[in-house]
Design an enzyme around this catalytic site. Structure first.
Site, PDB file in Angstrom:
ATOM      1  N   VAL A 178       0.848  -1.190   0.000  1.00 25.12           N
ATOM      2  CA  VAL A 178       0.000   0.000   0.000  1.00 25.12           C
ATOM      3  C   VAL A 178       0.890   1.249   0.000  1.00 25.12           C
ATOM      4  CG1 VAL A 178      -2.075  -0.989   1.022  1.00 25.12           C
ATOM      5  CG2 VAL A 178      -0.226  -0.268   2.520  1.00 25.12           C
ATOM      6  N   ARG A 187       4.019   2.416  -2.798  1.00 22.23           N
ATOM      7  CA  ARG A 187       4.079   2.772  -4.210  1.00 22.23           C
ATOM      8  C   ARG A 187       4.457   1.522  -4.980  1.00 22.23           C
ATOM      9  NH1 ARG A 187       1.613   6.571  -2.820  1.00 22.23           N
ATOM     10  NH2 ARG A 187       2.013   8.793  -3.187  1.00 22.23           N
ATOM     11  N   ASP A 225      -2.470  -2.744  -3.524  1.00 24.70           N
ATOM     12  CA  ASP A 225      -3.290  -1.572  -3.826  1.00 24.70           C
ATOM     13  C   ASP A 225      -2.573  -0.667  -4.824  1.00 24.70           C
ATOM     14  OD1 ASP A 225      -5.629   0.142  -3.372  1.00 24.70           O
ATOM     15  OD2 ASP A 225      -4.149   1.540  -2.546  1.00 24.70           O
ATOM     16  N   GLU A 267       1.358   1.437 -13.369  1.00 27.09           N
ATOM     17  CA  GLU A 267       0.083   1.899 -12.845  1.00 27.09           C
ATOM     18  C   GLU A 267      -0.382   3.100 -13.656  1.00 27.09           C
ATOM     19  OE1 GLU A 267      -1.368   3.983  -8.787  1.00 27.09           O
ATOM     20  OE2 GLU A 267      -0.325   2.060  -8.478  1.00 27.09           O
ATOM     21  N   HIS A 298      -5.426   1.312  -6.305  1.00 27.37           N
ATOM     22  CA  HIS A 298      -4.848   2.482  -5.641  1.00 27.37           C
ATOM     23  C   HIS A 298      -5.939   3.346  -4.999  1.00 27.37           C
ATOM     24  CE1 HIS A 298      -1.171   5.394  -5.727  1.00 27.37           C
ATOM     25  NE2 HIS A 298      -1.835   5.459  -4.569  1.00 27.37           N
ATOM     26  N   VAL A 299      -6.653   2.737  -4.083  1.00 28.09           N
ATOM     27  CA  VAL A 299      -7.771   3.412  -3.416  1.00 28.09           C
ATOM     28  C   VAL A 299      -7.615   3.441  -1.897  1.00 28.09           C
ATOM     29  CG1 VAL A 299      -9.423   2.927  -5.256  1.00 28.09           C
ATOM     30  CG2 VAL A 299      -9.090   1.238  -3.436  1.00 28.09           C
TER      31      VAL A 299
END
Length: 299
Positions: free
Chosen positions: A216, A218, A239, A244, A263-264
């Site tokens: 969670v 990068r 995540d 990305e 990515h939330v």
């Protein structure tokens, strides 16, 4: 034109200092009056517009709403103060990390798929209790995760860039010695030259079969190719990914024992009211000549 302040939400306009022109810019479209902007609150999420910084010749402050600031630094003009959103995402990201851990431990993705397939397939699962969880990057989010893990009867091992023996925190130089004993490894480090590829082939190879890595932080902190080469031996809950956004057809989508969210982690409904209050406070500090919070680069 008076000096202009750009904020991401209309609720923040009431905090714009008297005598300044306040405007809302949520990241969509093109804002007007860029040449007069002196205080820019960068819109949150995928609407970040670092490209606009070069078009703000009078800019004095850039305020981010993310804890990470590596994307903004290369675009920041000289003489501009940069503050980040450290602390705003602690609760949201820690909750999401815990949710990813529990989803993996209790096979929730599999059972969600079986529900859609009208399949009743009971079986026993892994557990969080009696496991050893390694938090890599024990900053403010790491502390928030530790607080949420503690009631789950697991052992928590903490790692930071620099050892803090008085807090029971290992230095990053201890990482290789700690990985073989971990059941779960949670990545919470910022992305720097030092942390890029921090968990690669060697590190994954040190982890025991069936161990879980949760990212969670990068995407590039975890080496995607090295993870794929594990062919499911190491479980992953991601995540963030590298690349990305994760493109269609990328092998991570179908990789065994990999669970992905887009990515939330930091953007729950807890974040937004906290972020709006933070922006208001920063504007009041600036108007009153006080030091801003969370400054990561001074002019």
């Amino acid at each position: 034109m008076p000096d202009r302040v750009l904020v991401p939400w209309k609720e923040n306009l009431s905090a714009v200092p008297e005598g300044l022109d306040g405007a809302v810019f949520d990241g969509r479209g093109e804002p007007e009056g860029l040449a007069d902007v002196v205080f820019f609150v960068m819109p949150y999420g995928r609407t970040q517009r670092v490209d606009l910084l070069a078009r703000m010749p009078r800019l004095r402050v850039c305020q981010l709403l993310t804890a990470g600031y590596e994307n903004a630094l290369p675009h920041l003009p000289d003489g501009v103060e940069l503050s980040n959103g450290r602390g705003l995402h602690d609760a949201s990201t820690a909750e999401h990390a815990l949710a990813l851990i529990l989803a993996d431990r209790r096979d929730l993705p599999q059972w969600a798929a079986e529900q859609r397939a009208d399949t009743w397939n009971p079986h026993y699962t892994r557990s969080l209790a009696d496991t050893r969880v390694l938090i890599v990057g024990h900053g403010s989010i790491g502390r928030a995760l530790e607080a949420r893990l503690a009631p789950n009867e697991c052992e928590i091992v903490k790692v930071a860039r620099t050892a803090r023996p008085e807090e029971g925190v290992h230095g990053i130089e201890d990482l290789h010695g700690l990985l073989p004993g971990a059941d779960i490894v949670v990545l919470l480090t910022p992305l720097t030259d030092r942390t890029r590829g921090l968990i690669g082939a060697e590190e994954l190879g040190l982890m025991r079969d069936g161990a879980l890595v949760v990212n969670v932080a990068r995407g590039p902190v975890l080496d995607t190719g090295a993870l794929l080469a594990q062919e499911g031996r190491i479980r992953a809950a991601l995540d963030v990914t590298d690349p990305e956004p994760l493109p269609g057809g990328h092998p991570l989508w179908q990789a065994p024992n990999v669970f992905i969210t887009p990515h939330v982690a930091g953007g729950s409904d807890t974040f937004y009211p906290r972020a709006r209050r933070f922006v208001d406070d920063q504007l009041r500090r600036w108007a009153g000549g006080a030091a801003l919070a969370n400054v990561v680069r001074r002019p």
